[in-house]
Design an enzyme around this catalytic site. Structure first.
Site, short mmCIF file in Angstrom:
data_model
loop_
_atom_site.label_atom_id
_atom_site.label_comp_id
_atom_site.label_asym_id
_atom_site.label_seq_id
_atom_site.Cartn_x
_atom_site.Cartn_y
_atom_site.Cartn_z
CD GLU A 1 -3.18 0.94 1.97
OE1 GLU A 1 -3.67 -0.13 2.00
OE2 GLU A 1 -3.82 1.99 2.34
NE ARG A 2 -2.58 5.10 -0.29
CZ ARG A 2 -3.21 5.53 -1.10
NH1 ARG A 2 -3.08 5.80 -2.39
NH2 ARG A 2 -4.56 5.87 -0.92
CG ASN B 1 -5.64 -0.16 5.66
OD1 ASN B 1 -6.09 0.34 6.67
ND2 ASN B 1 -4.92 0.72 4.44
CE LYS C 1 -6.58 2.88 8.78
NZ LYS C 1 -6.11 3.12 7.05
CD GLU D 1 -8.03 6.29 5.56
OE1 GLU D 1 -7.30 5.42 5.66
OE2 GLU D 1 -7.85 7.25 5.36
NE ARG E 1 -1.36 3.94 11.68
CZ ARG E 1 -1.76 4.37 10.47
NH1 ARG E 1 -2.94 3.96 10.15
NH2 ARG E 1 -1.31 5.33 9.55
NE ARG F 1 -8.54 13.02 7.09
CZ ARG F 1 -8.37 12.49 6.03
NH1 ARG F 1 -8.87 12.96 4.87
NH2 ARG F 1 -7.24 11.81 5.98
CG ASP G 1 -3.56 10.77 5.28
OD1 ASP G 1 -2.45 10.37 5.55
OD2 ASP G 1 -4.30 10.30 4.64
CD GLU H 1 -0.78 8.00 0.77
OE1 GLU H 1 -0.31 7.89 1.66
OE2 GLU H 1 -1.98 8.14 0.40
CG HIS I 1 -7.14 16.07 0.92
ND1 HIS I 1 -7.86 15.59 -0.02
CD2 HIS I 1 -6.80 14.82 1.82
CE1 HIS I 1 -8.10 14.16 0.33
NE2 HIS I 1 -7.52 13.94 1.40
C1 BDP Z 1 -3.68 7.52 3.97
C2 BDP Z 1 -3.40 6.51 2.75
C3 BDP Z 1 -4.03 5.03 3.12
C4 BDP Z 1 -3.66 4.50 4.62
C5 BDP Z 1 -3.89 5.55 5.55
C6 BDP Z 1 -3.29 5.02 7.09
O1 BDP Z 1 -3.96 6.89 1.64
O2 BDP Z 1 -3.50 4.26 2.11
O3 BDP Z 1 -4.27 3.19 4.67
O4 BDP Z 1 -3.09 6.79 5.27
O5 BDP Z 1 -2.33 5.88 7.10
O6 BDP Z 1 -2.70 8.31 3.73
O7 BDP Z 1 -3.84 4.50 7.69
#
Ligand code: BDP
Length: 696
Positions: A164-165, A207, A284, A288, A321, A333, A362, A390, A518
């Site tokens: 991821e990323r 995730n 986490k 999300e 987190r 947010r 973020d 990212e 953003h």
């Molecule tokens: C965001 C990312 C996402 C991550 C999230 C995180 O886009 O992919 O899962 O942060 O930190 O910046 O959990």
């Protein structure tokens, strides 16, 4: 040179005097004892010696006699150290080291001494580093120790090897072939991290996939933990909160349910049966779409403490987190993490650390520091930086992140005391039972050079250095990395240093100047997308820039969301005045008319346009500087960076043109005369599609 060797590319020593000194020491190496970490040191010395001197080290069997270089721990060397020396070294604490001349019975030896074997390893890496950077002086004493206990990489690596990323190939964890097949790369990974003092790694994506907690995967993880142990690196895993349902056959993951508590206790016991020094879990939750305690009407403390209790008997840490926000809550947010965590201050177990991103949104190109730093004083907070880029150019752009991290760490929080900074908050344990933490989301993958972009290595390097000492100056880190990577030519170093140190500001200018944030492409986050709207509001650009015919920016003062009130009064007061707030955060906190006057007398609109244009010019300057180094850098790495800088310039132009045309379509104002006019029209930029942009 394909960059594989990172900053550990021990080049032959050219300087005759330095060479004699080093050879003299490596001709008589004596180890005060035996352990796995000393085996690692031996291997490193052999590699370094072969490369730097074209010979192997000569090991001495006797402490006195022919030995020249002594290696060991304070305890092991106690007979040859004075009480004062022992005291001084002890003061350095765990993982600290001392190196310098030691006189014993009239003869001078050179000693590298740690408080524990891993501290000794750090001392050896530091010594080798000083040889490579030509700063070694056998008569001076160097001692150092980390200011932060847990210095950790967070891999966002999935079990199918996607990252991821991640922009540097696949995950380096080859789960399919583990535990039977051990990729030699794991060792080079451990060496690189240990050379920076990184002592913890979370292997899996936040995730999370519950499968990592099954017995089969534990066997695989054990292989990595065993390999990393001599390097002083502990393994952590991400724990999916709903794992009791997915792999435990339970109907609930309620943290207060006795069956759930039992599940986690047993899982943890099993984990420690494979890995006796397992680091702990990173979680986490309720963010999300990730499962968490809220599903059962429980709060974050109840969720975290249940897991912390399972880990506590084994000495494990639970890292939870603070990146939590929900679109179902009608609240900025920016404010949500504080709203969740401030009321829970002091309610977490001692082995819980709340891991907080550097900013409240973020990992944006630039963010003011997260208001949680300073706002809670009875809960241990750890820092989470994102090394993978990212939002900062992904794998195509040279953006050196140390100046950005330094800016955050040196920010004054004014809480708990007037002199507090983010760094001091992160470095200070709540009490002696707490551990301190700095984590960085890794930018490492299977690419030969590890990080996709050669200069991504500098971000890994700088992260490690700042995790060790958050007070460090980014310029010093830059100089060191350049020397280790490109050699000791001072002209070359000064050119590359300028590129690196200016690259972050340049990127902010061509992406999100003056506090904009953003406004990137939806979902893959690649390239500009100031027009992104529709769907979940807090994932759109319009939610953040709020541009209309009258003005632009997010009002976070008391007339708006009042997120500013989450900072200390000293900050809230200064920043609530658009004429006093540092302009770099202007539109983060203020919605202002297009003709608002900036400090340099320009209107806000002209200022925005000028920043975008300046960013493009800076990117072009970087390209020119690099071009001027042709012939001074090996062709392979030169060409690699040359190609990427050409892409970066195009991307900088793309950002500028797309953003300026978009904002102009809202305010209908002319572009200032002095800037280069955007090419193309807005429809063209909006129509671009990126089905192959790096995925999520
Ligand atoms: C965001 C990312 C996402 C991550 C999230 C995180 O886009 O992919 O899962 O942060 O930190 O910046 O959990």
């Amino acid at each position: 040179n394909d960059g594989y060797k990172l900053w550990l590319d021990y080049q032959p020593i050219q300087d005759p005097e330095l060479k004699t000194q080093v050879k003299n020491l490596l001709d008589g190496v004596f180890f005060y004892g035996e352990n796995d970490t000393y085996q690692v040191i031996k291997k490193e010395l052999e590699l370094a010696s072969e490369n730097m001197l074209d010979q192997s080290p000569i090991y001495s069997q006797e402490r006195l006699g022919n030995s020249k270089l002594w290696i060991g721990t304070r305890d092991q060397l106690s007979q040859v150290l004075s009480l004062t020396q022992q005291g001084e070294i002890r003061e350095l604490g765990a993982d600290g080291y001392w190196r310098g001349p030691l006189v014993f019975e009239g003869k001078t030896y050179y000693a590298i001494i740690g408080n524990n074997p891993v501290g000794t390893l750090y001392g050896v890496f530091n010594w080798l580093n000083s040889i490579q950077t030509k700063t070694f002086n056998s008569s001076s004493i160097i001692s150092d120790s980390p200011k932060v206990k847990v210095r950790m990489l967070n891999h966002w690596d999935n079990l199918d090897r996607t990252v991821e990323r991640g922009y540097a190939g696949a995950s380096i964890w080859d789960w399919h072939r583990l535990p039977g097949y051990v990729d030699p790369r794991y060792i080079d990974y451990a060496r690189a991290n240990a050379s920076l003092g990184i002592n913890a790694v979370s292997l899996t994506n936040v995730n999370a996939n519950a499968l990592i907690l099954t017995t089969d995967f534990m066997k695989k993880v054990k292989v990595l933990a065993d390999l990393f142990r001599p390097y002083g690196i502990k393994v952590f895993l991400t724990a999916r909160f709903s794992a009791p349902i997915q792999i435990g056959g339970l109907k609930t993951a309620d943290p207060l349910d006795p069956e759930v508590i039992k599940f986690w206790k047993e899982k943890t016991v099993e984990m420690y049966s494979f890995i006796p020094d397992f680091g702990g879990f990173l979680v986490k939750a309720n963010s999300e779409g990730q499962p968490g305690p809220h599903e059962y009407g429980r709060n974050h403390a109840e969720g975290a403490n249940m897991l912390a209790d399972a880990l506590a008997p084994h000495g494990g840490l639970l890292i939870w987190r603070a990146f939590v926000y929900s679109h179902e809550v009608d609240e900025d947010r920016h404010k949500q993490a504080n709203l969740e965590f401030e009321p829970l201050d002091g309610k977490f177990r001692d082995n819980v650390i709340i891991q907080v991103k550097n900013g409240a949104i973020d990992f944006q190109p630039r963010e003011p520091f997260h208001p949680l730093f300073g706002a809670v004083n009875h809960t241990q907070l750890g820092m989470e930086f994102q090394i993978t880029q990212e939002y900062l150019g992904q794998a195509t752009q040279l953006v050196f992140l140390a100046p950005m991290w330094e800016e955050v760490l040196k920010s004054k929080t004014f809480q708990p005391s007037q002199s507090s900074t983010v760094a001091s908050v992160v470095e200070t344990p709540i009490n002696e039972n707490h551990k301190t933490l700095i984590a960085g989301v890794s930018n490492i993958g299977t690419d030969r050079n590890w990080t996709g972009h050669l200069f991504g290595q500098a971000n890994w390097y700088a992260f490690g250095k700042l995790a060790w000492d958050p007070e460090l100056d980014s310029k010093a880190i830059t100089d060191e990395w350049i020397k280790l990577t490109f050699g000791n030519s001072s002209e070359l170093a000064s050119k590359i240093e300028t590129m690196m140190l200016e690259s972050h500001e340049a990127a902010v200018d061509y992406m999100t100047p003056l506090g904009l944030h953003h406004i990137m492409g939806r979902s893959h986050h690649y390239g500009p997308g100031p027009w992104v709207t529709g769907g979940r509001a807090d994932w759109t650009s319009l939610y953040y820039h709020r541009a209309d015919s009258l003005g632009i920016g997010f009002d976070r003062t008391s007339s708006g969301s009042d997120a500013l009130a989450q900072y200390a009064p000293e900050i809230a007061q200064e920043w609530s005045d658009p004429n006093q707030i540092p302009e770099k955060f202007l539109l983060w906190f203020h919605h202002l008319p297009w003709d608002f006057k900036l400090k340099n007398g320009m209107t806000l609109w002209d200022g925005i346009a000028n920043h975008y244009d300046l960013g493009v010019k800076k990117a072009r300057e970087m390209q020119q500087t690099w071009a001027s180094l042709k012939g001074e850098i090996d062709p392979e790495r030169f060409h690699h960076v040359e190609q990427l800088l050409a892409i970066q310039v195009e991307e900088a132009e793309w950002w500028r043109n797309a953003c300026l045309l978009y904002f102009q379509s809202i305010n209908h104002l002319p572009f200032p005369d002095n800037i280069e006019k955007p090419e193309g029209d807005l429809e063209y930029y909006k129509s671009l599609r990126f089905p192959n942009a790096p995925g999520i």
